[in-house]
Scaffold this motif. Structure first.
Motif, PDB file in Angstrom:
ATOM      1  N   PHE A 128      54.091  43.789  38.559  1.00 52.06           N
ATOM      2  CA  PHE A 128      54.738  42.682  37.730  1.00 52.06           C
ATOM      3  C   PHE A 128      54.703  41.407  38.441  1.00 52.06           C
ATOM      4  O   PHE A 128      54.527  40.234  37.973  1.00 52.06           O
ATOM      5  CB  PHE A 128      56.235  43.178  37.386  1.00 52.06           C
ATOM      6  CG  PHE A 128      57.011  42.146  36.307  1.00 52.06           C
ATOM      7  CD1 PHE A 128      56.651  42.074  35.128  1.00 52.06           C
ATOM      8  CD2 PHE A 128      57.893  41.290  37.191  1.00 52.06           C
ATOM      9  CE1 PHE A 128      57.367  41.206  34.557  1.00 52.06           C
ATOM     10  CE2 PHE A 128      58.408  40.331  36.380  1.00 52.06           C
ATOM     11  CZ  PHE A 128      58.192  40.083  35.004  1.00 52.06           C
ATOM     12  N   LEU A 129      54.725  41.574  39.811  1.00 54.33           N
ATOM     13  CA  LEU A 129      54.705  40.409  40.790  1.00 54.33           C
ATOM     14  C   LEU A 129      53.300  40.134  41.244  1.00 54.33           C
ATOM     15  O   LEU A 129      52.348  40.786  41.161  1.00 54.33           O
ATOM     16  CB  LEU A 129      55.482  40.623  41.891  1.00 54.33           C
ATOM     17  CG  LEU A 129      57.213  41.046  41.645  1.00 54.33           C
ATOM     18  CD1 LEU A 129      57.816  41.227  43.114  1.00 54.33           C
ATOM     19  CD2 LEU A 129      57.842  40.047  40.929  1.00 54.33           C
ATOM     20  N   HIS A 130      53.171  38.927  41.690  1.00 51.01           N
ATOM     21  CA  HIS A 130      51.975  38.581  42.478  1.00 51.01           C
ATOM     22  C   HIS A 130      51.746  39.147  43.826  1.00 51.01           C
ATOM     23  O   HIS A 130      50.698  39.522  43.987  1.00 51.01           O
ATOM     24  CB  HIS A 130      51.809  36.907  42.732  1.00 51.01           C
ATOM     25  CG  HIS A 130      51.784  36.027  41.310  1.00 51.01           C
ATOM     26  ND1 HIS A 130      50.421  35.709  40.546  1.00 51.01           N
ATOM     27  CD2 HIS A 130      52.787  35.713  40.281  1.00 51.01           C
ATOM     28  CE1 HIS A 130      50.789  35.059  39.679  1.00 51.01           C
ATOM     29  NE2 HIS A 130      52.013  35.078  39.328  1.00 51.01           N
ATOM     30  N   ILE A 149      63.473  43.067  27.041  1.00 53.00           N
ATOM     31  CA  ILE A 149      63.441  41.548  27.486  1.00 53.00           C
ATOM     32  C   ILE A 149      62.327  40.869  27.144  1.00 53.00           C
ATOM     33  O   ILE A 149      62.095  39.817  26.367  1.00 53.00           O
ATOM     34  CB  ILE A 149      63.632  41.514  28.811  1.00 53.00           C
ATOM     35  CG1 ILE A 149      65.172  41.970  29.241  1.00 53.00           C
ATOM     36  CG2 ILE A 149      63.440  39.885  29.275  1.00 53.00           C
ATOM     37  CD1 ILE A 149      65.683  41.957  30.707  1.00 53.00           C
ATOM     38  N   PHE A 150      60.857  41.651  27.164  1.00 54.14           N
ATOM     39  CA  PHE A 150      59.769  40.900  27.416  1.00 54.14           C
ATOM     40  C   PHE A 150      58.901  41.395  26.307  1.00 54.14           C
ATOM     41  O   PHE A 150      57.622  40.622  25.955  1.00 54.14           O
ATOM     42  CB  PHE A 150      58.939  41.249  28.747  1.00 54.14           C
ATOM     43  CG  PHE A 150      59.732  40.524  29.890  1.00 54.14           C
ATOM     44  CD1 PHE A 150      59.848  39.432  30.077  1.00 54.14           C
ATOM     45  CD2 PHE A 150      59.971  41.502  30.961  1.00 54.14           C
ATOM     46  CE1 PHE A 150      60.876  38.655  31.066  1.00 54.14           C
ATOM     47  CE2 PHE A 150      60.595  41.124  32.057  1.00 54.14           C
ATOM     48  CZ  PHE A 150      60.975  39.772  32.262  1.00 54.14           C
ATOM     49  N   SER A 183      56.721  35.139  38.246  1.00 54.10           N
ATOM     50  CA  SER A 183      56.216  36.256  37.105  1.00 54.10           C
ATOM     51  C   SER A 183      57.184  36.434  35.911  1.00 54.10           C
ATOM     52  O   SER A 183      56.649  36.796  34.786  1.00 54.10           O
ATOM     53  CB  SER A 183      56.498  37.590  38.045  1.00 54.10           C
ATOM     54  OG  SER A 183      55.379  37.611  39.081  1.00 54.10           O
ATOM     55  N   VAL A 184      58.639  36.133  36.107  1.00 57.12           N
ATOM     56  CA  VAL A 184      59.045  36.316  34.606  1.00 57.12           C
ATOM     57  C   VAL A 184      58.736  35.246  33.962  1.00 57.12           C
ATOM     58  O   VAL A 184      58.816  35.462  32.513  1.00 57.12           O
ATOM     59  CB  VAL A 184      60.754  36.013  35.061  1.00 57.12           C
ATOM     60  CG1 VAL A 184      61.520  35.565  33.786  1.00 57.12           C
ATOM     61  CG2 VAL A 184      61.255  37.228  35.854  1.00 57.12           C
ATOM     62  N   ARG A 208      48.903  31.321  32.190  1.00 63.80           N
ATOM     63  CA  ARG A 208      50.231  31.849  32.824  1.00 63.80           C
ATOM     64  C   ARG A 208      50.200  33.351  32.205  1.00 63.80           C
ATOM     65  O   ARG A 208      50.396  34.161  33.265  1.00 63.80           O
ATOM     66  CB  ARG A 208      51.421  31.235  32.784  1.00 63.80           C
ATOM     67  CG  ARG A 208      51.491  29.765  33.249  1.00 63.80           C
ATOM     68  CD  ARG A 208      52.956  29.244  33.318  1.00 63.80           C
ATOM     69  NE  ARG A 208      53.489  29.127  32.087  1.00 63.80           N
ATOM     70  CZ  ARG A 208      53.511  27.841  31.734  1.00 63.80           C
ATOM     71  NH1 ARG A 208      53.238  26.685  32.225  1.00 63.80           N
ATOM     72  NH2 ARG A 208      54.072  27.399  30.169  1.00 63.80           N
ATOM     73  N   ALA A 209      50.074  33.506  30.976  1.00 65.65           N
ATOM     74  CA  ALA A 209      50.413  34.857  30.522  1.00 65.65           C
ATOM     75  C   ALA A 209      49.358  35.654  30.920  1.00 65.65           C
ATOM     76  O   ALA A 209      49.287  36.966  31.203  1.00 65.65           O
ATOM     77  CB  ALA A 209      50.528  34.759  29.018  1.00 65.65           C
ATOM     78  N   SER A 210      48.024  35.217  31.065  1.00 64.56           N
ATOM     79  CA  SER A 210      46.894  35.982  31.289  1.00 64.56           C
ATOM     80  C   SER A 210      46.911  36.567  32.874  1.00 64.56           C
ATOM     81  O   SER A 210      46.445  37.736  33.049  1.00 64.56           O
ATOM     82  CB  SER A 210      45.661  35.175  31.220  1.00 64.56           C
ATOM     83  OG  SER A 210      45.515  33.963  32.331  1.00 64.56           O
ATOM     84  N   ARG A 211      47.485  35.931  33.721  1.00 62.84           N
ATOM     85  CA  ARG A 211      47.852  36.493  34.945  1.00 62.84           C
ATOM     86  C   ARG A 211      48.637  37.752  35.179  1.00 62.84           C
ATOM     87  O   ARG A 211      48.154  38.764  35.768  1.00 62.84           O
ATOM     88  CB  ARG A 211      48.437  35.400  35.844  1.00 62.84           C
ATOM     89  CG  ARG A 211      47.835  34.073  36.174  1.00 62.84           C
ATOM     90  CD  ARG A 211      48.735  33.107  36.765  1.00 62.84           C
ATOM     91  NE  ARG A 211      47.816  31.783  36.817  1.00 62.84           N
ATOM     92  CZ  ARG A 211      48.677  30.476  36.761  1.00 62.84           C
ATOM     93  NH1 ARG A 211      49.913  30.625  36.859  1.00 62.84           N
ATOM     94  NH2 ARG A 211      47.904  29.384  36.736  1.00 62.84           N
ATOM     95  N   ILE A 212      49.533  37.828  34.441  1.00 63.22           N
ATOM     96  CA  ILE A 212      50.393  39.283  34.314  1.00 63.22           C
ATOM     97  C   ILE A 212      49.678  40.371  33.652  1.00 63.22           C
ATOM     98  O   ILE A 212      49.709  41.265  33.997  1.00 63.22           O
ATOM     99  CB  ILE A 212      51.874  38.744  33.908  1.00 63.22           C
ATOM    100  CG1 ILE A 212      52.843  40.022  34.184  1.00 63.22           C
ATOM    101  CG2 ILE A 212      51.759  38.902  32.228  1.00 63.22           C
ATOM    102  CD1 ILE A 212      54.110  39.499  33.921  1.00 63.22           C
ATOM    103  N   LEU A 213      48.793  39.897  32.726  1.00 64.89           N
ATOM    104  CA  LEU A 213      48.129  40.929  32.087  1.00 64.89           C
ATOM    105  C   LEU A 213      46.972  41.477  32.850  1.00 64.89           C
ATOM    106  O   LEU A 213      46.506  42.755  32.834  1.00 64.89           O
ATOM    107  CB  LEU A 213      47.694  40.397  30.543  1.00 64.89           C
ATOM    108  CG  LEU A 213      48.492  41.315  29.482  1.00 64.89           C
ATOM    109  CD1 LEU A 213      48.189  42.501  29.304  1.00 64.89           C
ATOM    110  CD2 LEU A 213      49.884  40.775  29.710  1.00 64.89           C
TER     111      LEU A 213
END
Length: 270
Positions: free
Chosen positions: A40-42, A92-93, A164-165, A241-246
């Motif tokens: 979830f985190l970088h 939440i997400f 990340s949130v 931004r969303a692409s990074r977490i996926l």
């Protein structure tokens, strides 16, 4: 374990966050056949592993001399934590960052028998082998150094968590209604628009007709291109931004929509 200071507990938490990141990154990278910075985190931390390790170390204290008990108590504790974490994060997400729905003997996709068995093995290995090895080195570090390291890692953790949130919330926005527009409807509309714009045969056919129809087609083409550009501009920051977490969680699934972010990214490419 009863003699650990709270600074040492915090240090152990970050150590197991790092160990978990190594395991998950190696596993997913092999599965994807490319490097994946899993989690979830970088940064190189998976909080669920750190939390799970702390929970297992604490709840197995009364039975730490009994390997069988350690296995089952650790398995139960880690499985409960995984279920609660998965349910809360999805609530939440609106995204499942892991999904066992296709694995036999799963419960709501958050946990499954195979993962629980693995948690038991990890718990036993950690209590019997890893923790005794790690504590030899940690207990030898001065408290002042441990405290400073905790402070630095906690600060980095908080910044990483905030970023990340934000990315996770951007992803949630992209897969649910915003300002009266449903992303899936926008996707279908823009797909139709781009198909029409790229259909040279249709364009040439209409151009061969009377001048009035050709002018209407050109006007429609301009309007559609402007609409596409406006939509892309309105979403591009969130998509980035969303692409990074996926990218860090390539197997994630969405609760209300089975579209994956990779498709969303391709769809909004210029």
């Amino acid at each position: 374990m009863f003699e650990y200071s709270y600074q040492q507990w915090i240090f152990f938490f970050f150590i197991y966050c790092f160990f978990g990141w190594i395991w998950e990154t190696c596993y997913v990278s092999v599965k994807q056949r490319k490097f994946v910075n899993r989690g979830f985190l970088h940064g190189p931390m998976l909080p669920i592993y750190g939390s799970g390790a702390m929970a297992v170390l604490i709840i197995t204290l009364p039975v730490h001399d009994n390997p069988v008990a350690v296995y089952f108590v650790g398995m139960l504790g880690a499985t409960c934590l995984e279920y609660v974490t998965g349910a809360v994060m999805e609530s939440i997400f609106h995204v499942r960052y892991w999904d066992y729905s296709r694995v036999p003997l799963n419960l709501h996709g958050y946990i499954c028998l195979t993962a629980s068995v693995a948690w038991g093995v990890f718990s036993l290995a950690m209590v019997e082998y890893v923790q005794p090895f790690v504590e030899v080195y940690i207990l030898g570090i001065p408290d002042a150094v441990i405290s400073l390291a905790d402070l630095v890692m906690f600060a980095v953790f908080c910044v990483d968590l905030a970023v990340s949130v934000t990315e996770a919330l951007d992803l949630r926005t992209l897969i649910q209604k915003e300002k009266g527009r449903d992303l899936q409807l926008i996707q279908k509309s823009l797909t139709f628009v781009m198909d029409a714009l790229n259909n040279n045969a249709l364009y040439e056919n209409l151009q061969s007709r009377k001048q009035e129809e050709s002018e209407k087609l050109l006007l429609l083409k301009t309007e559609l291109e402007q609409k596409k550009d406006a939509l892309v501009r309105s979403y591009e920051h969130r998509i980035r931004r969303a692409s990074r977490i996926l990218e860090r969680n390539p197997d994630s699934t969405f609760r209300r929509d089975k579209i994956r972010l990779e498709e969303i990214k391709r769809f909004f490419e210029r």
